[in-house]
Write a protein that holds these residues in place. Structure first.
Motif, PDB file in Angstrom:
ATOM      1  N   LYS A 486     -27.210  59.950  45.704  1.00 45.36           N
ATOM      2  CA  LYS A 486     -28.632  60.105  46.310  1.00 45.36           C
ATOM      3  C   LYS A 486     -29.117  59.071  46.870  1.00 45.36           C
ATOM      4  O   LYS A 486     -29.046  57.762  46.720  1.00 45.36           O
ATOM      5  CB  LYS A 486     -29.520  60.521  45.110  1.00 45.36           C
ATOM      6  CG  LYS A 486     -29.146  61.858  44.320  1.00 45.36           C
ATOM      7  CD  LYS A 486     -29.968  62.244  43.182  1.00 45.36           C
ATOM      8  CE  LYS A 486     -29.314  63.332  42.458  1.00 45.36           C
ATOM      9  NZ  LYS A 486     -30.450  63.797  40.948  1.00 45.36           N
ATOM     10  N   ASN A 487     -29.947  59.474  48.011  1.00 44.71           N
ATOM     11  CA  ASN A 487     -30.683  58.392  49.062  1.00 44.71           C
ATOM     12  C   ASN A 487     -31.656  57.874  48.029  1.00 44.71           C
ATOM     13  O   ASN A 487     -33.136  58.333  48.086  1.00 44.71           O
ATOM     14  CB  ASN A 487     -31.019  58.905  50.188  1.00 44.71           C
ATOM     15  CG  ASN A 487     -31.840  57.582  51.253  1.00 44.71           C
ATOM     16  OD1 ASN A 487     -32.247  56.911  50.764  1.00 44.71           O
ATOM     17  ND2 ASN A 487     -31.512  57.854  52.440  1.00 44.71           N
ATOM     18  N   GLN A 488     -31.431  56.872  47.251  1.00 44.49           N
ATOM     19  CA  GLN A 488     -32.718  56.312  46.643  1.00 44.49           C
ATOM     20  C   GLN A 488     -33.688  55.127  47.363  1.00 44.49           C
ATOM     21  O   GLN A 488     -34.865  55.289  46.918  1.00 44.49           O
ATOM     22  CB  GLN A 488     -32.121  55.572  45.207  1.00 44.49           C
ATOM     23  CG  GLN A 488     -31.248  56.374  44.318  1.00 44.49           C
ATOM     24  CD  GLN A 488     -31.936  57.316  43.742  1.00 44.49           C
ATOM     25  OE1 GLN A 488     -33.175  57.115  43.327  1.00 44.49           O
ATOM     26  NE2 GLN A 488     -31.246  58.191  42.927  1.00 44.49           N
ATOM     27  N   LEU A 489     -33.108  54.654  48.565  1.00 41.99           N
ATOM     28  CA  LEU A 489     -33.927  54.002  49.102  1.00 41.99           C
ATOM     29  C   LEU A 489     -35.150  54.281  49.786  1.00 41.99           C
ATOM     30  O   LEU A 489     -35.947  53.781  49.955  1.00 41.99           O
ATOM     31  CB  LEU A 489     -32.821  53.170  50.150  1.00 41.99           C
ATOM     32  CG  LEU A 489     -33.542  51.796  50.939  1.00 41.99           C
ATOM     33  CD1 LEU A 489     -32.345  50.707  51.102  1.00 41.99           C
ATOM     34  CD2 LEU A 489     -33.891  52.227  52.326  1.00 41.99           C
ATOM     35  N   ALA A 490     -34.853  55.611  50.589  1.00 38.23           N
ATOM     36  CA  ALA A 490     -35.979  55.893  51.308  1.00 38.23           C
ATOM     37  C   ALA A 490     -37.280  56.221  50.678  1.00 38.23           C
ATOM     38  O   ALA A 490     -38.296  55.914  50.922  1.00 38.23           O
ATOM     39  CB  ALA A 490     -35.394  57.258  52.096  1.00 38.23           C
ATOM     40  N   ALA A 491     -37.088  56.888  49.392  1.00 40.55           N
ATOM     41  CA  ALA A 491     -38.309  57.410  48.954  1.00 40.55           C
ATOM     42  C   ALA A 491     -38.965  55.881  48.147  1.00 40.55           C
ATOM     43  O   ALA A 491     -40.362  55.898  48.050  1.00 40.55           O
ATOM     44  CB  ALA A 491     -38.041  58.381  47.763  1.00 40.55           C
ATOM     45  N   ALA A 492     -38.082  54.974  47.554  1.00 35.97           N
ATOM     46  CA  ALA A 492     -38.672  53.887  47.160  1.00 35.97           C
ATOM     47  C   ALA A 492     -39.373  53.138  47.848  1.00 35.97           C
ATOM     48  O   ALA A 492     -40.439  52.500  47.861  1.00 35.97           O
ATOM     49  CB  ALA A 492     -37.372  53.049  46.556  1.00 35.97           C
ATOM     50  N   VAL A 493     -38.599  52.732  49.207  1.00 34.44           N
ATOM     51  CA  VAL A 493     -39.421  51.771  50.246  1.00 34.44           C
ATOM     52  C   VAL A 493     -40.789  52.323  50.668  1.00 34.44           C
ATOM     53  O   VAL A 493     -41.630  51.741  51.100  1.00 34.44           O
ATOM     54  CB  VAL A 493     -38.312  51.572  51.407  1.00 34.44           C
ATOM     55  CG1 VAL A 493     -39.303  50.937  52.368  1.00 34.44           C
ATOM     56  CG2 VAL A 493     -37.109  50.984  50.770  1.00 34.44           C
ATOM     57  N   ALA A 494     -40.608  53.964  50.995  1.00 32.60           N
ATOM     58  CA  ALA A 494     -41.649  54.409  51.629  1.00 32.60           C
ATOM     59  C   ALA A 494     -42.874  54.312  50.440  1.00 32.60           C
ATOM     60  O   ALA A 494     -44.155  54.589  51.024  1.00 32.60           O
ATOM     61  CB  ALA A 494     -41.303  56.140  51.688  1.00 32.60           C
ATOM     62  N   SER A 495     -42.870  54.420  49.123  1.00 30.69           N
ATOM     63  CA  SER A 495     -43.589  54.264  48.164  1.00 30.69           C
ATOM     64  C   SER A 495     -44.788  53.112  48.172  1.00 30.69           C
ATOM     65  O   SER A 495     -45.816  53.424  47.935  1.00 30.69           O
ATOM     66  CB  SER A 495     -43.255  54.100  46.950  1.00 30.69           C
ATOM     67  OG  SER A 495     -42.666  52.900  46.673  1.00 30.69           O
ATOM     68  N   LYS A 496     -44.602  52.225  49.288  1.00 32.65           N
ATOM     69  CA  LYS A 496     -45.451  51.004  49.332  1.00 32.65           C
ATOM     70  C   LYS A 496     -46.673  51.353  50.550  1.00 32.65           C
ATOM     71  O   LYS A 496     -47.280  50.643  50.528  1.00 32.65           O
ATOM     72  CB  LYS A 496     -44.759  49.787  49.534  1.00 32.65           C
ATOM     73  CG  LYS A 496     -44.121  49.457  50.866  1.00 32.65           C
ATOM     74  CD  LYS A 496     -43.646  48.177  51.231  1.00 32.65           C
ATOM     75  CE  LYS A 496     -42.902  47.781  52.276  1.00 32.65           C
ATOM     76  NZ  LYS A 496     -42.086  46.665  52.489  1.00 32.65           N
ATOM     77  N   TYR A 497     -46.323  52.408  51.368  1.00 31.81           N
ATOM     78  CA  TYR A 497     -47.244  52.624  52.427  1.00 31.81           C
ATOM     79  C   TYR A 497     -48.012  53.698  52.060  1.00 31.81           C
ATOM     80  O   TYR A 497     -47.845  54.806  51.157  1.00 31.81           O
ATOM     81  CB  TYR A 497     -46.331  53.187  53.567  1.00 31.81           C
ATOM     82  CG  TYR A 497     -45.134  52.299  54.151  1.00 31.81           C
ATOM     83  CD1 TYR A 497     -45.437  51.079  54.510  1.00 31.81           C
ATOM     84  CD2 TYR A 497     -43.824  52.491  53.795  1.00 31.81           C
ATOM     85  CE1 TYR A 497     -44.631  49.942  55.356  1.00 31.81           C
ATOM     86  CE2 TYR A 497     -42.778  51.725  54.001  1.00 31.81           C
ATOM     87  CZ  TYR A 497     -43.348  50.458  54.905  1.00 31.81           C
ATOM     88  OH  TYR A 497     -42.135  49.550  55.283  1.00 31.81           O
ATOM     89  N   PRO A 498     -49.274  53.482  52.846  1.00 30.86           N
ATOM     90  CA  PRO A 498     -50.072  54.945  52.608  1.00 30.86           C
ATOM     91  C   PRO A 498     -49.670  56.257  53.535  1.00 30.86           C
ATOM     92  O   PRO A 498     -48.887  55.692  54.408  1.00 30.86           O
ATOM     93  CB  PRO A 498     -51.574  54.333  53.132  1.00 30.86           C
ATOM     94  CG  PRO A 498     -51.269  53.273  53.984  1.00 30.86           C
ATOM     95  CD  PRO A 498     -49.749  52.649  53.454  1.00 30.86           C
ATOM     96  N   SER A 499     -50.140  57.098  53.074  1.00 32.15           N
ATOM     97  CA  SER A 499     -50.015  58.153  54.104  1.00 32.15           C
ATOM     98  C   SER A 499     -50.707  58.172  55.413  1.00 32.15           C
ATOM     99  O   SER A 499     -51.823  57.547  55.359  1.00 32.15           O
ATOM    100  CB  SER A 499     -50.378  59.729  53.712  1.00 32.15           C
ATOM    101  OG  SER A 499     -49.321  60.044  52.483  1.00 32.15           O
ATOM    102  N   PRO A 500     -50.083  58.517  56.597  1.00 36.31           N
ATOM    103  CA  PRO A 500     -48.970  59.224  56.780  1.00 36.31           C
ATOM    104  C   PRO A 500     -47.673  58.500  57.158  1.00 36.31           C
ATOM    105  O   PRO A 500     -46.394  59.060  57.370  1.00 36.31           O
ATOM    106  CB  PRO A 500     -49.240  59.960  58.102  1.00 36.31           C
ATOM    107  CG  PRO A 500     -50.171  59.111  58.804  1.00 36.31           C
ATOM    108  CD  PRO A 500     -51.128  58.272  57.854  1.00 36.31           C
TER     109      PRO A 500
END
Length: 525
Positions: A486-500
């Motif tokens: 599973k692509n674990q990298l995408a969600a993990a890296v994105a978690s440090k940013y605010p939306s959007p």
């Protein structure tokens, strides 16, 4: 909860403001294997100080050449921090108005022109390794004191270090050349008629030199080459550094590749390649080596506050400020104290590290990896001198940069055995690390340790704590993705940013092609 905010205590007198100075062992080598088309590609006489006829004649020359192979990498550690951590989830920008090139890594918008993508330093090391590979046995014939095993050790050292350089490249770059020969003096190549020619390097224009580079057809080809090279050296490098008929000092025991590092490297490569039985077997060597242990939580910080750390270390880049003013740029990148030369380019991503580090008490990694200083959350590993509040003097960035530590082998072993469904062994190795770092062992009765997905999360969280800010997180997320399917990298890296921004980055990184940096090789000479 976060650690208490502290005020800075300066340990020692303030250092003089000095430019970066690094190892000066070798001054005879050719310049970097430039990947551009400028006229100066090979214009400079590579032996302008020490002539060829005066060098490469004996054991001491070989050893000097060997030490010189590492020198270019000592100047690159700030890039390794950017490539392996700034892009990942645990690090963000420290400055209110970020440096645009630094921020490209944090924002995952790296341009081809970004100067921090330059891999020229890595190719300098590759060039020196190639030269050593082609000179070792010539020198051995000139010096009858060099035993066959000694020559083999020098050869294996260069082959292993070159393989590790390509390991850095294959995990970071979309496209890069393989250079497997010494181009300092001459080039061997096949012309259009099928004839093998050997020509002096300086007689070739830059366009022809570029034509001799070999670009691999696939990433898999590079992985297999690196793995095969690692296997080759395992049977040649001596155990515990007892080669060259010398017991090496600490800076060479840990600042040079070794048999135990080769075994750890081979284990990690096997893990990436899905060869789990081999990975587990290779990891046994460093795990069982009494010269390298997990040690205790009380000694864990020594590997960052001193130049070299026995027991913990397998392979590092060390610096000696008191003796020769050798420094790196880690203080500049991580300190928030401008008077010390700190630019505060990078800092821990608070929202992420709160969910990764342990706050159950006693974990030395939580206490030392980062701190809140005068309101600023800082990466403490490279600026702290103790577990309290003492900082390095200004402009004295001599913290070592670890490539492999004993903990690497233990966690590689845990992952390999987990993938082999040896759940009990994997669980036990996690507990060994936790105990060594001051935490209580996990209770098997209260832990779903036979759940592979759950245990992958547990092990990679331990890796995040153990190796925080050591340039490994991006690659661990890549490996986690590979092992889990599973692509674990995408969600993990994105978690440090605010939306959007979070949704934008996660969507971008769903494409694994965006995990690699693209650069313009003509720019990086």
């Amino acid at each position: 909860m976060y650690q208490e905010q502290t005020s800075i205590h300066r340990s020692g007198s303030a250092g003089k403001r000095m430019g970066l100075r690094f190892f000066g062992y070798i001054c005879f080598f050719a310049g970097v294997l430039l990947l551009g088309g400028c006229k100066s590609f090979y214009d400079v006489d590579p032996y302008s100080v020490i002539k060829e006829e005066d060098f490469n004649k004996n054991r001491e020359d070989l050893n000097a050449s060997a030490i010189g192979m590492y020198e270019p990498l000592t100047k690159e550690v700030h890039k390794f921090l950017l490539w392996g951590d700034a892009r990942a989830d645990m690090v963000t920008t420290g400055q209110a108005e970020p440096d645009p090139y630094i921020n490209e890594f944090v924002a995952n918008t790296i341009s081809k022109e970004n100067p921090y993508t330059s891999y020229a330093g890595i190719y300098k090391t590759i060039a020196r390794c190639n030269r050593q590979l082609e000179k070792v046995y010539t020198v051995a014939r000139l010096d009858d004191k060099i035993l066959e095993r000694d020559a083999g050790a020098f050869y294996a050292e260069a082959l292993l270090l070159r393989a590790y350089c390509y390991y850095i490249l294959v995990r970071n770059f979309e496209r890069f050349p393989l250079i497997l020969s010494d181009y300092a003096e001459q080039i061997k190549y096949v012309d259009q008629s099928g004839d093998t020619l050997i020509r002096k390097t300086r007689s070739l224009p830059a366009d022809e030199i570029r034509g001799t580079y070999y670009y691999p057809k696939s990433r898999d080809e590079v992985w297999e080459m690196i793995y095969n090279d690692a296997l080759t050296v395992l049977g040649i490098l001596p155990l515990n550094y007892q080669w060259n008929r010398n017991s090496l000092p600490a800076q060479e025991r840990y600042g040079r590749v070794s048999q135990v590092m080769a075994a750890t490297f081979a284990a990690e490569l096997a893990l990436w390649l899905g060869k789990y039985q081999a990975a587990s077997a290779f990891a046994n060597s460093p795990v069982r080596n009494s010269n390298h242990t997990l040690s205790t939580s009380g000694t864990w910080i020594n590997q960052f506050t001193g130049s070299y750390a026995s027991l913990h270390s397998l392979f590092l880049l060390g610096y000696k400020y008191p003796n020769s003013f050798e420094t790196n740029r880690l203080q500049e990148f991580t300190s928030s104290v401008a008077g010390d030369g700190g630019r505060y380019y990078l800092k821990p991503a608070s929202t992420v590290i709160r969910n990764i580090f342990s706050y159950e008490g006693g974990d030395i990694r939580t206490e030392f990896s980062y701190k809140v200083i005068n309101g600023d959350t800082v990466i403490w590993k490279y600026i702290g001198l103790d577990n309290g509040i003492s900082m390095r003097p200004g402009y004295q960035s001599d913290a070592s940069w670890p490539f492999y530590r004993s903990a690497d082998a233990f966690l590689i072993k845990a992952l390999a055995d987990l993938m082999l469904e040896d759940y009990a062994t994997a669980f036990n190795f996690v507990n060994m690390l936790r105990i060594a770092r001051g935490l209580e062992e996990l209770d098997p009765a209260q832990t779903d340790y036979r759940n592979k997905e759950y245990m992958l999360d547990v092990i990679f969280k331990e890796k995040a704590r153990e190796f925080a800010f050591e340039g490994k997180r991006w690659y661990d997320l890549m490996l986690w993705s590979k092992l889990s399917g599973k692509n674990q990298l995408a969600a993990a890296v994105a978690s440090k940013y605010p939306s959007p921004k979070r949704e934008e980055v996660e969507a971008q990184l769903q494409d694994e092609g965006h995990w690699y940096m693209s650069i313009d090789p003509l720019l990086w000479k």
